[in-house]
Structure formats: structure tokens, C-alpha cells
Design an enzyme around this catalytic site. Structure first.
Site, PDB file in Angstrom:
ATOM      1  N   HIS A 125       0.803  -1.227   0.000  1.00  0.00           N
ATOM      2  CA  HIS A 125       0.000   0.000   0.000  1.00  0.00           C
ATOM      3  C   HIS A 125       0.833   1.273   0.000  1.00  0.00           C
ATOM      4  O   HIS A 125       0.311   2.338   0.317  1.00  0.00           O
ATOM      5  CB  HIS A 125      -0.929   0.022   1.223  1.00  0.00           C
TER       6      HIS A 125
ATOM      7  N   ARG B  91      -6.271  11.348   5.905  1.00  0.00           N
ATOM      8  CA  ARG B  91      -5.203  11.386   6.901  1.00  0.00           C
ATOM      9  C   ARG B  91      -4.289  12.584   6.636  1.00  0.00           C
ATOM     10  O   ARG B  91      -4.025  12.937   5.495  1.00  0.00           O
ATOM     11  CB  ARG B  91      -4.423  10.065   6.833  1.00  0.00           C
TER      12      ARG B  91
ATOM     13  N   LYS C 127       0.085  14.407   1.172  1.00  0.00           N
ATOM     14  CA  LYS C 127      -1.308  14.630   0.762  1.00  0.00           C
ATOM     15  C   LYS C 127      -1.600  16.115   0.555  1.00  0.00           C
ATOM     16  O   LYS C 127      -2.644  16.489   0.048  1.00  0.00           O
ATOM     17  CB  LYS C 127      -2.250  14.015   1.791  1.00  0.00           C
TER      18      LYS C 127
END
Length: 822
Positions: A362, A551, A556
Site C-alpha cells: 500500500h 489522513r 497529501k
């Protein structure tokens, strides 16, 4: 008080009587005295009864057919609330809605009383929950396996703009869905001494001085949508083998007398204990071993009871899937059990193990691949360390044969090297299948961090793009839109998601657009009311709802979003013409930062501080609102995905493996602004250039920009882009908060960088393109027919991202399970 009506069907009246009976018999109350929590409990018990009846039949069918079973090992299963999902999957939503209305309640009102199960953190756990739902819907025999955490990750409380972590006491009212199985409890041992000796011509192993706890299983039955089978989620809780070690106490070893009880008390206490200190690392390692040892003992016991001791047949009946590296110790533990407990030799055990395990990766960031300090690993699981040493010795022989004399590759591919034990390499050295979770992610694995293993055995590698269960992420959380779709194209899309594409022909039809838009606005009003209740900020439902919920991590790029908000704010204040034409926006964030991730927590403080500055500035006339949603989780996500106009999926290209939040927003009609990263690539392929907003560097460009241009490019951008420079300088000039040092770290890491590398995650390099793309979004949003058509097309073309499709791919390529026949 109960209402008296004559509108219930006989089936609904029977359900009402059943609920009233549960109130009488379970709580000792008459219906008029029942609290809402009792009503929830009674509803859950009636649903559970129906599941239990079906479960018994399903269990018998799987046993009689001799079905191959999947055991899905994951440290997270972020299930969310189960009442409405189970009712939906049992095809009884209308019945429960009618009965609860008759009793003076509503189904959403009662469902709100259920705690979110604290069994996960983010995308990894939500993906696992979607998978087990789809496996069951497709009638494939499968069991999810995880720990029964007493406390979830944490309950987030925002105090003065800062994240504060409070206990997530999700079990305070019990868990209506679980069934304890004390007859299937097993023992798990840690530490101690291991010795070997010869007996009957074979090496035997003896253990001494180990610490032992009891693994107590709790099963949560799981029903699929209109399915025949009932699968289960097995939760393992730790208990003391005895309350008190009298033998140790009598011998004067008083500390040992209570040590095992204390160990049992913390093993399954909390999800992801902090590991920035030795004690936290050790507890995480013990949690991982506890889960895999308990699960594998159960698997082997089940197999032996059904099939005897012909262990060579295990791969025909069992497939074990490792979801990320956390459960990797299952591999050496299976070797241990087969050799030490079942009497197999190394080669026999290895043949079985290499045909039983599969692994999903992942992450594309090598620094995120899990490794354990050698000394810690050897102390906590000494026998597993011995097995890994032998696995590594044999692995190095294979590597040397393929890459002769290449010391660098040997160290990179080793299970044990540099004083560490590599979990990823343990998987890669063993499993029969490896997969990434999007096309781009898998290509990066094959071309970069797993390249050396890929070259040795290309056939093992698969690209399987993630998916989400449509039952929860639209049917359950957006019933009005679901009803509109059902009335337009029929209900078949809920089990055959490709049928959703039929909706595309209605994207440009005014009547359908009007109904679609009305539902979207109603959902936005619900979120606006939630924000007013929880944040005390008035939100305009007709503003653009721009949402970034995931998250909190630097890659991100919540930071880029905040800088853009500041740039817009500055321009509104300085440019009257721009202010006049600016269409109102509501920026909504939801995120948890790992407790030890200081910079991520500082970004949360920044978001809240920017919100306080902008939300209270009357000069901008409410054109921008900035909201941080506290304690973001599944139940809050179910509200937000239905209300979003714009979905922020802006991770640095090449860093996000897939993402699933992007799919949930897309399914509910949000339009994505994103990079060519993770599953965004395939979203772009599905909806086309007209219905998604792609910006920024591509993955192959990211490393090149750092390598070729380095910090000189950052200096140039800083000098040339006045809007960006103004936003950055607000971090340190006292405009946001008086303390000019508070956000200095965020400023420095972007402009000057960590260890000399500025702008690691391309925030500054992608900023101008991001800003221009937002300007286009605002312009397009005001062309309402054009914008609503984009939203409808996103919903229509999201069928590919159903987890049913994902599970079918896993089954075709890796698991090879047969659905139960009847």
C-alpha cells in the site's frame, strides 16, 4: 411513546412486535419507558437474530461443499456503524423505517446512537471493510481477521486549534454485533529461550521461560447485499491465561507472578501505540505476533478438524492474504507451527507456505516499508528470528544465482540486513502473489522499490485497483440520490455497478439535472447545519463546498490547499474587481494526524488558525469560510461525501498508492481536482478530460525536477509568484497568529527544506497550476447546467470503482475461491 396506526404491513407489524419484545425481555421495560439507546439495542438484536439464522445455514453449506476459504489479515477494519448497513443488506430498510416511524423515531436518529467501531484509522481499514462486504455479497467464503482493540486510534478534540488525543472508548456500551467464542481460545507466547535437540533423526525445538497470554476470539457476522452467505470478522482480544502465576509467586518471583496478566492487559488495548520509543515499538511487535499466531492456530485447527493432517492439501483449502506489511510475521509463524507443532520438515513446510500467502502493498515510499530492530525482534519472538535467519540464508542463495556478486542488491533484497528485519522483503521472498492497488502504483513498484524482485519473478505481480462498496457509500449514506438513480435506470446497479453508466444519457437532461441538484443542495444543508452545531460557524449552502478529508500527511498536501486559501483571501482584500466576481467558497478539512507526527499536527493548528482569521474578517463578506471537522471518521465521511461539490485529491504525483476517498466523493457526484496520482489516473480514464480537473507534475517529472533543478527552482518560484510569496510570508509575519515562530517550521521546510532539499512534496512547484485550475473551477461552477452535467457524469462513470469489481479481480488473479452454490 408509541404511535397507533394501521398502515403497517403484516410483516412490519411482526417486526414491531419483535422490537417491543426485545425491549420487554432484554431491558425489562415496556415500550413507553424505553430510551432511544434501548430502541437501538432492540433493533440491533432483531437484526442480529435474522443474521444468526442465516449464518447457521451458511456455515453448514460452506462445510458441506468443502469450500476454499480466504483469511484476510489486516490490522485495520474500519467498519463504521453496522445497523443501517446490515438492514440494507438484508433488504429490510423500508420495513425498519416504517416500524421506527410508527414508534415515534426515525432510522437515521436511532442509527446515530451506535459507536463507530474503533478498529481502524483510515484508508487501509476502510478498504478492508469494503472488501469483506463485497466478498460476502459475491457469496465467496472469507474471514476478516484483526485485533479487538479496546480503544481505537484516538478521539480527536481540537483545543485552541491544536489536535488533542482522547481515548476512543467505542466499547463503552458493548458491541451488539459480536459473539464471544471462548471454546476457540488459543495461547500465544512471547520471548523466553529456545533450544534445539535431535530426536528420531530430526531436529526438535524446546521452549522455556516464555510469557503466555490467551487469545480470545469474538466473531462479528457480516451479511452481504442480497447474498446467500454470512461471513465473519474475527476479533482477537488478549486475556491472562491465569489471574495469578502462583508458581512464580511461591518461588519468590513476584514480578513474574503478575507480568503475564499485565501483558495481556495491554496487547489489545489500543490501535497503533506510539512507536517513537522502545516500549511502543515492542508493544506494536507483540500486537502483530499476537494477531498472526492466534489466527494461524485457528486456521490450522479448522483445517485439521475438516481435512485431517494431510497438510499438503492446505493451499487447496486456504488462502491467507496479508494486507500491508503489519501481519507479515504470519509467514515465519506458519513455518514454526508446521515444523514445531505439526512435525513437518523445512522443505515440506516451505512448499505449503509459498502457496498459501499473498500480499498487498500500500505504499510507494520505501521509507514507509516496515522494518524492525534486529535485537528487539530476536528478544520478542526468538524462534521466528531463527526461522527468518534460515529463510534469509536460502534467499541469498537465490539472489546470488540471479544477481551474482551484486552486494548492493543483496543488502537491498535481504530479509535481515543492516541490523534490521524487513517485513516487505519477507513477503517478497515468500508469497505466490504480490499486488499494487492501482495501475500507476503497481508500475512504480515494478520499476522502482520492488524492481529487483519483479525481475526475478514477473508473473507474481498484479495490478488491482482499489474499490469501495456502493451499498454503504451511496445506498446507505445518500438514500435520496439512490432512489433517484433507481427510479431512472432500475436497481440492478447495486450488484452490477457497470449498469450505473446508463445514467450518462441523463447528464444533459434538465429535469434530471434539477432533481440531482436539489438532492445535492439538501445534503449541503445537512452539512451546514452540522457545522453550525459543532463549529459555531454559519455556512452558505449555495457556496462551493470544497472538501479535503483524509489522513494528515505532508504528501497529501493539505498545506498547498491552505496556501491557496490564503492567496485567495489576500487577493479579495487587495483587488476589488476580483472580490466582486469571486464566487463564495466553503473549504472543509477533516483529518487526524498521528500523535507523534509534529509537523502534521502543526498543519492542523494552521488550518484552524487560518479559519479563525478568515471566518471572522468582515471585510471579505463571508466569501470564504474555512472549517476543520473534528474527529473525522466513517460516520462523518458519510455526510461529507454526499455534500461535496469539489473533491481535493492533490497528493504529490507518485506518492499516493490509490486512495479510496476519491472514489466515494466521485460516486456521490463531486468533481475532482487532483494530480495524476494513484487511482486519480483511472478516474481520469473513466470520466474524460471534461469532467475532472487535473493539474501539476506527473510522477515521472517529480524526481527529475528535484534531481535536475533542485533548490534553484524553488528560489525562482518564490521570487516570481507574488501570490504564493504573500501566502508563505503570512506564516511568519504575525498576520495569522502573533507568534511569528509558531509556523516557522512549515515555512522553512517549503522554502529551505529538510536536510537541504526544499519543497520535498512539490507544494511550491505545483502551486501556480493549482491556483489556475481553481479559477477555472469557480468559472465552470457558475454555469449551472454545465457543472451539474459534470457531477452526473462522475456518478455515472464511477461503476469501475466498485469493490465488487476489485474483489472479482483478486479472485480471478489470486484467490480462486468458488461462490457457495445455494
Amino acid at each position: 411513546m408509541t404511535k397507533t396506526t394501521s398502515t403497517l404491513t403484516p410483516q412490519q407489524q411482526a417486526l414491531k412486535n419483535d422490537i417491543i419484545g426485545k425491549i420487554n425481555r432484554h431491558f425489562g421495560k415496556v415500550i413507553e419507558e424505553a430510551t432511544p439507546q434501548m430502541i437501538y439495542g432492540a433493533c440491533a438484536l432483531t437484526v442480529r437474530d435474522r443474521i444468526m439464522e442465516k449464518w447457521a445455514q451458511s456455515h453448514r453449506q460452506v462445510r458441506e461443499e468443502g469450500s476454499k476459504k480466504l483469511y484476510y489479515l489486516s490490522f485495520e477494519f474500519l467498519m463504521g456503524r453496522l445497523l443501517c448497513t446490515n438492514i440494507l443488506n438484508l433488504m429490510q430498510t423500508e420495513d425498519y423505517e416504517a416500524v421506527l416511524t410508527d414508534l415515534g423515531y426515525s432510522l437515521p436518529e436511532i442509527a446515530e446512537l451506535e459507536n463507530d467501531a474503533g478498529l481502524g484509522n483510515g484508508g487501509l481499514g476502510r478498504l478492508a471493510a469494503c472488501f469483506i462486504d463485497s466478498l460476502t455479497t459475491l457469496d465467496l467464503p472469507a474471514y476478516g481477521c484483526t485485533l479487538r482493540y479496546e480503544y481505537g486510534l484516538f478521539r480527536q478534540k481540537i483545543v485552541d486549534g491544536y489536535q488533542t488525543e482522547l481515548p476512543d472508548t467505542w466499547l463503552e456500551h458493548g458491541n451488539a454485533w459480536e459473539v464471544a467464542r471462548p471454546e476457540e481460545a488459543v495461547k500465544v507466547s512471547f520471548g523466553g529461550d529456545v533450544s534445539t535437540y535431535w530426536e528420531d533423526g530430526r531436529i526438535k525445538v524446546a521452549y522455556s521461560n516464555e510469557r503466555t497470554v490467551l487469545a480470545m476470539p469474538y466473531d462479528v457476522p457480516l451479511c452481504g447485499y442480497d447474498s446467500k452467505i454470512i461471513n465473519k470478522l474475527r476479533l482477537w482480544g488478549a486475556q491472562s491465561v491465569t489471574d495469578f502465576n502462583m508458581k512464580a509467586f511461591s518461588a519468590g518471583d513476584y514480578a513474574r507472578a503478575i507480568e503475564e496478566k499485565e501483558l495481556a492487559g495491554i496487547i489489545s488495548k489500543v490501535l497503533y501505540p506510539e512507536d517513537n520509543h522502545t516500549e511502543g515499538k515492542e508493544l506494536r511487535l507483540k500486537q502483530q505476533y499476537f494477531l498472526v499466531s492466534a489466527t494461524l492456530q485457528w486456521i490450522l485447527n479448522e483445517f485439521e478438524m475438516r481435512n485431517g493432517t494431510d497438510w499438503a492439501k492446505l493451499p487447496d483449502k486456504v488462502v491467507i492474504h496479508i494486507n500491508d506489511t503489519h501481519p507479515t510475521m504470519a509467514i515465519p509463524e506458519m513455518m514454526r507451527l508446521l515444523m514445531d507443532e505439526k512435525g513437518l520438515g523445512w522443505d515440506e513446510a516451505w512448499e505449503i507456505v509459498t502457496h498459501v500467502f499473498a500480499y498487498t502493498n500500500h505504499t510507494v515510499m520505501s521509507e514507509a516499508l516496515e522494518k524492525w530492530p534486529l535485537d528487539l525482534f530476536r528478544r520478542v519472538v526468538p524462534r521466528l528470528y531463527m526461522i527468518l535467519e534460515e529463510m534469509n540464508r536460502r534467499l541469498m542463495e537465490r539472489v546470488e544465482a540471479f544477481y551474482p556478486g551484486d552486494k548492493g542488491k543483496h543488502d537491498w533484497m535481504a530479509i535481515i540486513a543492516g541490523g534490521q528485519v524487513s517485513m516487505a522483503n519477507t513477503c517478497l521472498a515468500t508469497v505466490f502473489a504480490v499486488n499494487g492497488v492501482s495501475k500507476l502504483h503497481t508500475e512504480i513498484l515494478k520499476a522502482d522499490i520492488f524492481k529487483d524482485y519483479y525481475m526475478m519473478d514477473k508473473e507474481r505481480f498484479h495490478a488491482i485497483t482499489n474499490g469501495i462498496t456502493f451499498r454503504r457509500w451511496i445506498a446507505n449514506c445518500n438514500p435520496e440520490l439512490t432512489a433517484l438513480i433507481n427510479n431512472t435506470i432500475g436497481k440492478g446497479w447495486l450488484k452490477d455497478s457497470e449498469k450505473l453508466s446508463k445514467l450518462a444519457e441523463f447528464a444533459g437532461k434538465k429535469a434530471f439535472q434539477d432533481r440531482f441538484d436539489k438532492i445535492k443542495r439538501a445534503n449541503k444543508k445537512v452539512v451546514a447545519d452540522y457545522i453550525w452545531e459543532h463549529n459555531g460557524v454559519k455556512i452558505n449552502p449555495d457556496s462551493i463546498f470544497d472538501i479535503q478529508c483524509k489522513r494528515l500527511h505532508e504528501y497529501k498536501r493539505q498545506m498547498m490547499n491552505v496556501l491557496h486559501i490564503l492567496a485567495e483571501y489576500n487577493r479579495i482584500l487587495s483587488d476589488p474587481q476580483y472580490a466582486k466576481s469571486y464566487y463564495p467558497k466553503t473549504y472543509i478539512f477533516g483529518a487526524k494526524a498521528a500523535p507523534g507526527y509534529k509537523r502534521a499536527k502543526l498543519i492542523i493548528k494552521l488550518i484552524n488558525s487560518v479559519g479563525e482569521l478568515i471566518n471572522n474578517d468582515s471585510r471579505i463578506e463571508d466569501k470564504i469560510k474555512v472549517i476543520f471537522i473534528e474527529n473525522y471518521g466513517v460516520s462523518i465521511a458519510e455526510k461529507l461525501v454526499t455534500a461535496a461539490d469539489v473533491s481535493e485529491q492533490i497528493s504529490t504525483a507518485g506518492k499516493e498508492a490509490s486512495g479510496t476517498g476519491n472514489m466515494k466523493f466521485m460516486l456521490n457526484g463531486a468533481v475532482t481536482i487532483g494530480t495524476m496520482d494513484g487511482a486519480n489516473v483511472e478516474m481520469y480514464e473513466q470520466v474524460g478530460d471534461d469532467n475532472i480537473y487535473i493539474f501539476g507534475l506527473r510522477s515521472e517529472e517529480v524526481d527529475a525536477r528535484v534531481r535536475i533543478m533542485g533548490n534553484d527552482e524553488v528560489k525562482y518560484i518564490y521570487a516570481q509568484n507574488a501570490a504564493l510569496r504573500g501566502a508563505l510570508e503570512m506564516l511568519i509575519n504575525g498576520t495569522i497568529v502573533p507568534d511569528t515562530n509558531l509556523f516557522m517550521d512549515l515555512y522553512n521546510t517549503l522554502v529551505f527544506g529538510d536536510y537541504g532539499q526544499a519543497d520535498t512534496y512539490m507544494v511550491l512547484r505545483d502551486f501556480e497550476d493549482y491556483m489556475k485550475t481553481h479559477e477555472q473551477i469557480s468559472k465552470d461552477y457558475q454555469d449551472r447546467p454545465k457543472w451539474i452535467a459534470k457531477q452526473i457524469m462522475n456518478t455515472a462513470m464511477s461503476g469501475f470503482f466498485s469493490s465488487d469489481r476489485t474483489i472479482n479481480e483478486y479472485n480471478d488473479k489470486i484467490w480462486h475461491l468458488d461462490p457457495i452454490k445455494s
